[in-house]
Design a protein around this motif. Structure first.
Motif, PDB file in Angstrom:
ATOM      1  N   THR A 221      32.335  65.080  -4.300  1.00  0.00           N
ATOM      2  CA  THR A 221      31.056  63.568  -4.219  1.00  0.00           C
ATOM      3  C   THR A 221      31.467  63.756  -5.606  1.00  0.00           C
ATOM      4  O   THR A 221      30.854  62.295  -5.948  1.00  0.00           O
ATOM      5  CB  THR A 221      29.248  63.744  -3.668  1.00  0.00           C
ATOM      6  OG1 THR A 221      28.885  65.231  -4.444  1.00  0.00           O
ATOM      7  CG2 THR A 221      29.449  64.219  -2.291  1.00  0.00           C
TER       8      THR A 221
ATOM      9  N   GLU B 126      26.874  72.255   1.052  1.00  0.00           N
ATOM     10  CA  GLU B 126      26.568  71.638  -0.259  1.00  0.00           C
ATOM     11  C   GLU B 126      27.333  72.572  -1.379  1.00  0.00           C
ATOM     12  O   GLU B 126      26.860  73.873  -1.415  1.00  0.00           O
ATOM     13  CB  GLU B 126      25.275  71.565  -1.299  1.00  0.00           C
ATOM     14  CG  GLU B 126      25.035  69.886  -0.686  1.00  0.00           C
ATOM     15  CD  GLU B 126      24.354  68.669  -1.842  1.00  0.00           C
ATOM     16  OE1 GLU B 126      24.902  69.774  -2.830  1.00  0.00           O
ATOM     17  OE2 GLU B 126      24.175  68.154  -1.237  1.00  0.00           O
TER      18      GLU B 126
ATOM     19  N   SER C 116      30.391  67.973  -0.748  1.00  0.00           N
ATOM     20  CA  SER C 116      28.859  67.543   0.457  1.00  0.00           C
ATOM     21  C   SER C 116      29.633  66.942   1.552  1.00  0.00           C
ATOM     22  O   SER C 116      30.063  66.920   1.622  1.00  0.00           O
ATOM     23  CB  SER C 116      28.042  67.435  -0.540  1.00  0.00           C
ATOM     24  OG  SER C 116      26.693  66.598   0.224  1.00  0.00           O
ATOM     25  N   ASP C 117      28.877  67.664   2.438  1.00  0.00           N
ATOM     26  CA  ASP C 117      29.388  67.010   4.339  1.00  0.00           C
ATOM     27  C   ASP C 117      28.993  66.900   4.198  1.00  0.00           C
ATOM     28  O   ASP C 117      28.456  65.448   5.166  1.00  0.00           O
ATOM     29  CB  ASP C 117      29.174  67.928   5.212  1.00  0.00           C
ATOM     30  CG  ASP C 117      28.210  69.013   4.923  1.00  0.00           C
ATOM     31  OD1 ASP C 117      27.154  68.592   4.254  1.00  0.00           O
ATOM     32  OD2 ASP C 117      28.014  69.586   6.339  1.00  0.00           O
ATOM     33  N   GLY C 118      27.499  65.676   3.407  1.00  0.00           N
ATOM     34  CA  GLY C 118      26.818  64.679   3.645  1.00  0.00           C
ATOM     35  C   GLY C 118      25.457  65.111   4.787  1.00  0.00           C
ATOM     36  O   GLY C 118      24.199  64.229   4.524  1.00  0.00           O
ATOM     37  N   GLU C 119      25.104  66.227   4.988  1.00  0.00           N
ATOM     38  CA  GLU C 119      24.594  66.975   5.776  1.00  0.00           C
ATOM     39  C   GLU C 119      23.657  68.040   4.540  1.00  0.00           C
ATOM     40  O   GLU C 119      22.959  67.729   3.925  1.00  0.00           O
ATOM     41  CB  GLU C 119      24.564  67.109   6.886  1.00  0.00           C
ATOM     42  CG  GLU C 119      24.936  65.940   7.763  1.00  0.00           C
ATOM     43  CD  GLU C 119      25.844  66.140   9.617  1.00  0.00           C
ATOM     44  OE1 GLU C 119      25.309  67.548   9.790  1.00  0.00           O
ATOM     45  OE2 GLU C 119      26.313  65.181  10.032  1.00  0.00           O
ATOM     46  N   SER C 120      23.914  69.054   5.303  1.00  0.00           N
ATOM     47  CA  SER C 120      22.894  70.694   5.092  1.00  0.00           C
ATOM     48  C   SER C 120      24.120  71.483   3.624  1.00  0.00           C
ATOM     49  O   SER C 120      23.435  71.736   3.174  1.00  0.00           O
ATOM     50  CB  SER C 120      22.463  71.383   6.221  1.00  0.00           C
ATOM     51  OG  SER C 120      23.446  72.042   6.687  1.00  0.00           O
TER      52      SER C 120
END
Length: 140
Positions: free
Chosen positions: A46, A65, A59-63
């Motif tokens: 990101t 990082e 980051s996977d955009g959810e939990s």
């Protein structure tokens, strides 16, 4: 073919070589620009601050990082960084690009502490490097 897993002091290193029919500059973009790195690396990038000491955020955009620190940055030849994972410890990744006729040869090395992760990690990197090859062939 050489075995990719080798001892390095008290750690282990997986070493892969790939040849690409693309110039080092194109491969460099694929490994150092977040939008391209995210196409093949296990975690979407990101943010990437392209300098020694700079940070890479994944980051996977959810939990999930993950943060890494850039340890070497020599365009378009060497890109290396260090990640830390609570479960598996410190991981060092180093990518070298060498001009080779009309393309380049990449040497990708991942150094880590726990040998029990080696087979799983090797398989994962083979898939990732195949994805990098596809990304390069499609454009970048």
């Amino acid at each position: 073919m050489d075995e990719p897993l080798r001892p390095v002091g008290d750690r282990w290193a997986l070493r892969f070589e790939r040849r690409f029919a693309h110039p080092p500059e194109k491969v460099w973009r694929a490994i150092t620009e977040p939008e391209h790195l995210s196409r093949w690396y296990p975690f979407p990038a990101t943010e990437l601050d392209p300098r020694v000491g700079g940070t890479i955020r994944f980051s996977d955009g959810e939990s999930a990082e993950l943060q890494a620190e850039i340890t070497e940055f020599l365009p378009p030849k060497v890109f290396a960084f260090r990640e830390y994972d609570e479960e598996t410890g410190t991981h060092e990744l180093r990518i070298e690009l060498h001009p080779d006729d009309d393309g380049c040869r990449m040497v990708f090395t991942h150094t880590f502490a726990d040998k029990t992760w080696a087979a799983q990690t090797e398989t994962g990197w083979m898939h990732c490097l195949d994805a990098l090859t596809r990304a390069l062939d499609e454009s970048v």
